[in-house]
Design an enzyme around this catalytic site. Structure first.
Site, mmCIF file in Angstrom:
data_model
loop_
_atom_site.group_PDB
_atom_site.id
_atom_site.type_symbol
_atom_site.label_atom_id
_atom_site.label_comp_id
_atom_site.label_asym_id
_atom_site.label_seq_id
_atom_site.Cartn_x
_atom_site.Cartn_y
_atom_site.Cartn_z
ATOM 1 N N ASP A 213 -83.165 14.160 -35.746
ATOM 2 C CA ASP A 213 -81.795 12.177 -35.934
ATOM 3 C C ASP A 213 -81.168 13.236 -36.631
ATOM 4 O OD1 ASP A 213 -81.744 9.220 -35.349
ATOM 5 O OD2 ASP A 213 -80.709 9.645 -37.256
ATOM 6 N N TYR A 352 -72.731 7.379 -39.595
ATOM 7 C CA TYR A 352 -72.160 7.389 -38.222
ATOM 8 C C TYR A 352 -70.341 7.351 -38.125
ATOM 9 C CZ TYR A 352 -76.976 6.747 -36.680
ATOM 10 O OH TYR A 352 -78.042 6.292 -36.369
ATOM 11 N N HIS A 404 -89.183 9.359 -31.611
ATOM 12 C CA HIS A 404 -88.575 9.372 -31.892
ATOM 13 C C HIS A 404 -88.724 10.070 -33.444
ATOM 14 C CE1 HIS A 404 -84.272 9.736 -33.057
ATOM 15 N NE2 HIS A 404 -83.920 8.952 -34.290
#
Length: 427
Positions: A213, A352, A404
């Site tokens: 990630d 982000y 994940h």
């Protein structure tokens, strides 16, 4: 309306990596420098008032009307969030994970104006290989807690003493116990430079790095900066998507002909994620400060976090239905509670907004790279794409199970992958 093309311009799907090159002279694992005086021991104890407030808010949650469909297409299902809230409000105990955290050696040091929190566990095995492991969103250092002892004490956990690691696990700025940046610019490149400085302060002049990630983004940037002390990296959410595949995934594109079965499967996974799974990332990349609700409601925060990707969400839903999976209900709420108690729901989202790099675009990494592919990741990288993306690929393995949150969900398999990945780089 935010389109996928607007989202890519924010840098989550498209971007070009750039970084300066750092050099050091020593080639030994541990440098002879004195320990950095600015490294401070750290422990955390949540006040009872904060825990009482958390419990009150969980029990007072106002839930929305149930979904009007019989599947997950409208998001987190009402029954899942009801079970989560009931368990959180009546059976969960934060003090258990707090005690486990405080049993670990934790520290804080200020780098580039921000306090960086990290776990640092040294193996008792001589010549252990140092490794810095970076979490992602919606993860935290809690993701990696299960792998610390198997990596530092391999002989007691199915490995050989020669596979021992010294383990460093930092909290990304804005996450967990690290400081929250007060200025712009804390993107994966800047975090990578901070991690290189952290390892220098710890006295390590040869080490490896790992991430998935955001941890992949940071780790690959470390590899591009390529300090001489970084021997190689391991990633479990690699950046391998070729340009023609990325173009085909844009609105109006079509699936290319002639894909091999694993390439076709990866394309389908990515197409589904781009069509149905990007909502959280689009909002955090464009308007993170709007997310006041997840800073005000712990159950709202939990719903936002567990809806990261469909296969992770479905695993979590099964857990709250009582199924035995790689994660437990406590695992999931430990992580959400850490975000809540540190008030990092929005500060973590800003990464982000800061990012201008592409998650899945190859970055032209030249140093040795190891890749572990877990089937329930956002996409299972095909070997053909991986070999093109990493010119110095030293390990590639497709695992039968895991998603994940691989280190958290499948810690034994994950540790075996790290041992195999870096064995050839040990002196």
């Amino acid at each position: 309306m935010t389109t996928l093309s607007q989202y890519t311009r924010r840098g989550v799907l498209l971007g070009v990596a750039s970084a300066a090159v750092l050099t050091v002279l020593s080639r030994r694992y541990v440098a002879a420098a004195e320990p950095a005086s600015e490294i401070r021991p750290f422990k955390f104890k949540a006040s009872q008032d904060k825990l009482d407030d958390l419990l009150r808010r969980v029990r007072a949650t106002r839930l929305p009307d149930p979904e009007i469909v019989g599947d997950d297409s409208q998001g987190v299902r009402s029954i899942t969030i009801q079970k989560l809230a009931t368990y959180w409000g009546h059976k969960y105990d934060w003090r258990k994970i707090e005690e486990k955290l405080n049993d670990l050696p934790q520290y804080v040091t200020n780098i580039d104006g921000v306090d960086i929190h990290f776990i640092h566990v040294k193996s008792k095995v001589g010549g252990a290989l140092p490794i810095i492991i970076t979490h992602g969103w919606p993860g935290s250092i809690i993701e990696q807690m299960k792998i610390i002892r198997p990596l530092t004490e391999p002989a007691a956990h199915g490995g050989a003493a020669s596979d021992a690691f010294d383990v460093v696990i930092p909290s990304i700025p804005g996450y967990g116990f690290s400081g929250k940046p007060k200025e712009r610019g804390w993107d994966p490149i800047r975090i990578a430079r901070a991690w290189i400085e952290l390892m220098r302060r710890l006295g390590y002049s040869q080490y490896v790095a790992q991430g998935g990630d955001w941890g992949d983004a940071v780790t690959e940037q470390m590899a591009l900066i390529a300090p001489r002390e970084l021997l190689g990296i391991h990633v479990n959410m690699p950046a391998t998507v070729p340009d023609d595949i990325a173009a085909a995934l844009q609105p109006g594109g079509r699936k290319p002909d002639g894909l091999m079965p694993d390439e076709s499967h990866a394309y389908d996974q990515l197409a589904d994620f781009y069509a149905h799974g990007l909502g959280y990332a689009i909002e955090m990349a464009n308007r993170p400060q709007t997310l006041v609700g997840i800073a005000d409601s712990p159950v709202g925060l939990a719903a936002w976090m567990i809806d990261h990707d469909i296969r992770s969400y479905q695993l979590i839903a099964r857990v709250f239905d009582g199924a035995e999976e790689g994660l437990t209900r406590d695992d999931i709420l430990d992580n959400v509670s850490l975000y809540w108690l540190t008030n990092t729901a929005v500060s973590s989202a800003r990464l982000y907004w800061e990012n201008k790099l592409a998650f899945f675009q190859p970055k032209n990494v030249k140093i040795p790279v190891a890749v572990s592919v877990f089937p329930d990741e956002i996409y299972a990288a095909p070997k053909s794409w991986t070999e093109k993306a990493y010119v110095n690929l030293i390990h590639f393995n497709k695992l039968p199970k895991g998603g994940h949150f691989a280190a958290w969900e499948q810690p034994a398999v994950f540790c075996n992958e790290l041992r195999a990945s870096f064995r050839s780089l040990r002196s």
